[in-house]
Design a protein around this motif. Structure first.
Motif, PDB file in Angstrom:
ATOM      1  N   LYS A 252       0.883  -0.911   0.072  1.00  0.00           N
ATOM      2  CA  LYS A 252      -0.033   0.129  -0.043  1.00  0.00           C
ATOM      3  C   LYS A 252       1.157   1.345   0.051  1.00  0.00           C
ATOM      4  N   PRO A 253       0.287   2.549  -0.688  1.00  0.00           N
ATOM      5  CA  PRO A 253       1.221   3.568  -0.683  1.00  0.00           C
ATOM      6  C   PRO A 253       0.868   4.166   0.247  1.00  0.00           C
TER       7      PRO A 253
ATOM      8  N   ASP B 193       2.590  -0.232  -5.247  1.00  0.00           N
ATOM      9  CA  ASP B 193       2.531   1.557  -4.319  1.00  0.00           C
ATOM     10  C   ASP B 193       3.258   1.565  -3.226  1.00  0.00           C
ATOM     11  N   ALA B 194       3.660   0.542  -2.335  1.00  0.00           N
ATOM     12  CA  ALA B 194       4.867   1.359  -1.095  1.00  0.00           C
ATOM     13  C   ALA B 194       5.228   1.461  -1.735  1.00  0.00           C
TER      14      ALA B 194
ATOM     15  N   GLY C 207       0.505   7.048   3.264  1.00  0.00           N
ATOM     16  CA  GLY C 207      -0.579   7.993   3.311  1.00  0.00           C
ATOM     17  C   GLY C 207      -2.626   6.795   3.104  1.00  0.00           C
ATOM     18  N   HIS C 208      -1.680   5.444   3.034  1.00  0.00           N
ATOM     19  CA  HIS C 208      -2.754   4.348   2.950  1.00  0.00           C
ATOM     20  C   HIS C 208      -3.085   3.690   4.614  1.00  0.00           C
ATOM     21  N   PRO C 209      -4.712   3.880   5.291  1.00  0.00           N
ATOM     22  CA  PRO C 209      -3.591   2.995   6.495  1.00  0.00           C
ATOM     23  C   PRO C 209      -3.437   1.792   6.930  1.00  0.00           C
ATOM     24  N   ARG C 210      -3.277   1.420   6.085  1.00  0.00           N
ATOM     25  CA  ARG C 210      -2.400  -0.054   6.772  1.00  0.00           C
ATOM     26  C   ARG C 210      -0.925  -0.079   6.142  1.00  0.00           C
ATOM     27  N   PHE C 211      -0.562   1.035   5.549  1.00  0.00           N
ATOM     28  CA  PHE C 211       0.737   1.488   5.709  1.00  0.00           C
ATOM     29  C   PHE C 211       1.050   1.837   6.710  1.00  0.00           C
ATOM     30  N   GLU C 212       0.344   2.721   7.204  1.00  0.00           N
ATOM     31  CA  GLU C 212       0.950   3.512   8.758  1.00  0.00           C
ATOM     32  C   GLU C 212       0.890   1.986   9.031  1.00  0.00           C
TER      33      GLU C 212
ATOM     34  N   TRP D 121      -0.240  -6.798   3.741  1.00  0.00           N
ATOM     35  CA  TRP D 121      -0.338  -5.968   3.988  1.00  0.00           C
ATOM     36  C   TRP D 121      -1.385  -5.121   2.807  1.00  0.00           C
TER      37      TRP D 121
END
Length: 96
Positions: free
Chosen positions: A16-17, A41-42, A19-24, A96
């Motif tokens: 995930k990039p 996109d990560a 800004g995406h909740p799963r990234f954080e 993720w």
């Protein structure tokens, strides 16, 4: 990150990039001794200087190449063979 290394390090594969909740959530879940692999996109996090990546972070070369991020990479890249090797070394893997 904690100061003690877990007995069973985790391989985190993040697609995930920023800004995406799963990234954080992924970044918050990483413990000392864990390995992070940025995919899809990560890898856009490599150009975002506001994102702090762990030392044990690699990016998928195919994804950095596809997004023309080769010159901007802040971390090493790995190929699919290396990703497979990492999956054999970690008994716990979270995508993720």
């Amino acid at each position: 990150m904690t100061s003690t290394q877990p007995a069973n390090p985790t391989l985190h594969i993040l697609n995930k990039p920023p800004g995406h909740p799963r990234f954080e959530t992924c970044l918050q879940a990483i413990q000392e001794g864990d390995q992070l692999v940025l995919a899809e996109d990560a890898v856009l996090a490599l150009t975002d200087r506001s994102v702090t990546l762990p030392d044990a972070c690699k990016a998928m070369k195919a994804d950095t190449d596809a997004r023309a991020l080769n010159e901007q990479a802040r971390t090493g890249t790995i190929d699919y063979a290396e990703l497979v090797r990492l999956t054999t070394e970690h008994s716990r893997i979270i995508s993720w």
